[in-house]
Design an enzyme around this catalytic site. Structure first.
Site, PDB file in Angstrom:
ATOM      1  N   GLY A 174       5.795  17.938 -15.227  1.00  0.00           N
ATOM      2  CA  GLY A 174       7.176  17.598 -14.915  1.00  0.00           C
ATOM      3  C   GLY A 174       7.993  18.815 -14.537  1.00  0.00           C
ATOM      4  O   GLY A 174       7.445  19.831 -14.091  1.00  0.00           O
ATOM      5  N   ASN A 175       9.298  18.720 -14.729  1.00  0.00           N
ATOM      6  CA  ASN A 175      10.192  19.818 -14.375  1.00  0.00           C
ATOM      7  C   ASN A 175      11.356  19.865 -15.361  1.00  0.00           C
ATOM      8  O   ASN A 175      11.435  19.052 -16.278  1.00  0.00           O
ATOM      9  CB  ASN A 175      10.682  19.662 -12.930  1.00  0.00           C
TER      10      ASN A 175
END
Length: 396
Positions: free
Chosen positions: A204-205
């Site tokens: 993810g981020n």
């Protein structure tokens, strides 16, 4: 001026009043006779620091039914019942609150609260449409627990979120003018998509969703119907936005295509994962002490921004993208704008303490026509307003 009509959600207006006074605003509470059955006059006076205005015939020499509305910088009615909306839409003036609404030349915000069937009734929807056409901001009610055991759309949004809409309406100060996004449907994506590796890990981020939520809040304050596609955020729902929760990039793509079918503008503020694992491991990937982990094979995710830009479901639809860059910010932004085919691209530099998770942002908005609109560092709502200014200009 805080108008309060007779619904069980009247108790929440006490918190809204406190938010206004604690932020430095002078508030005059105008509860209806029905509202006083839920919260007494003494409470409104104590919280506002001034007498509550309840009677048209009190202090007649001061002409309160005219004076209160004329002096207000903002009128907000929370909760606004179906009855109050009907009386306001038809210009009735049978109590102090409806008299005040007829004399107000400042921005007016209604925060409805009622049972789902009442909100969805054609009469209520027609009254809401009439008020919006006249320039009022009517916030969409939230979905949740209603009176008794009922659940559905009709719940009063949380006071802090109503306050944010009112704060933006005050900042714009449109007065009797219709908000520039009135009658428009806009779709905003926010947060960051996550691609699961196994039941406990994901790729993810760091996006918090704050910029997308700021875009949603400011669009509501400017009169738009807002669909917010929230990817893995932990933020409270913005008042007035229909929130759709998604997790992965594929889920976000499906939600965008569905919501964009009748949208005037699509703003892709979410940080979308470019890649996902080829294989999802159904059990937790175990650490083996005697060897390095196996490489994780990745495959490309669909390019949602390029796809919606190339195949717009509605003629004249405006598409806005975001580009988070760490170097050669403008050069990479111009290349991305040309590659994606969107109308506007918001380019900002990201990194430690920059953009992700912070309350402020700075950016340059690039247009397909070659303009560059710099936005200096400031609250994310300020950047959001610049984006909506350009969207409204493109919509004409």
């Amino acid at each position: 001026m805080l108008g309060v009509s007779g619904g069980i959600a009247a108790y929440k207006a006490c918190e809204l009043l406190r938010l206004f006074t604690e932020s430095g605003h002078a508030v005059r509470a105008v509860p209806t006779a029905a509202a006083l059955h839920f919260v007494g006059e003494a409470t409104w006076a104590a919280l506002s620091g001034r007498p509550a205005a309840t009677e048209t015939w009190a202090d007649v020499h001061e002409v309160p039914h005219v004076r209160i509305g004329r002096r207000a910088d903002l009128v907000v009615v929370a909760p606004a019942t179906a009855d109050l909306l009907a009386r306001a839409a038809h210009g009735l003036a049978d109590d102090l609150l409806t008299n005040t609404l007829l004399t107000a030349s400042c921005p007016v915000v209604f925060a409805p609260a009622m049972h789902t069937e009442m909100w969805e009734h054609p009469a209520t929807q027609a009254n809401v449409a009439t008020l919006r056409a006249r320039g009022a901001v009517v916030i969409e009610p939230a979905v949740g627990r209603l009176t008794g055991a009922d659940t559905g759309k009709g719940r009063l949004p949380e006071p802090a979120e109503i306050f944010e809409v009112c704060r933006r309406a005050l900042a714009r100060g449109t007065g009797g003018l219709a908000p520039d996004l009135a009658g428009r449907h806009v779709v905003v994506s926010a947060g960051g998509t996550r691609e699961p590796l196994d039941p406990v890990r994901f790729l993810g981020n760091r996006s918090s969703g704050r910029q997308g939520y700021a875009l949603a809040r400011t669009a509501v304050a400017r009169g738009a119907r807002v669909t917010l596609l929230a990817a893995n955020t932990a933020l409270p729902d913005p008042a007035g936005a229909d929130v759709v929760r998604v997790g992965t990039t594929v889920e976000l793509q499906d939600a965008v295509l569905k919501a964009a079918a009748d949208a005037d503008a699509v703003v892709m503020a979410a940080a979308v994962a470019d890649f996902r694992p080829v294989t999802y491991v159904t059990g937790k990937i175990k650490k083996k002490e005697d060897r390095d982990p196996e490489p994780i094979a990745l495959t490309r995710n669909p390019d949602i921004l390029a796809g919606i830009s190339a195949d717009r479901p509605r003629p004249g639809q405006v598409v806005v993208g975001f580009a988070a860059e760490t170097d050669d910010v403008l050069a990479n932004g111009r290349a991305k704008l040309a590659r994606k085919g969107c109308d506007l691209l918001v380019v900002n530099e990201v990194g430690e303490s920059k953009a992700f998770g912070s309350d402020g942002n700075e950016a340059v908005v690039l247009t397909a026509g070659g303009r560059e609109v710099p936005v200096p560092y400031g609250p994310k709502e300020a950047l959001a307003d610049v984006v909506w200014d350009l969207v409204a200009e493109s919509l004409g």
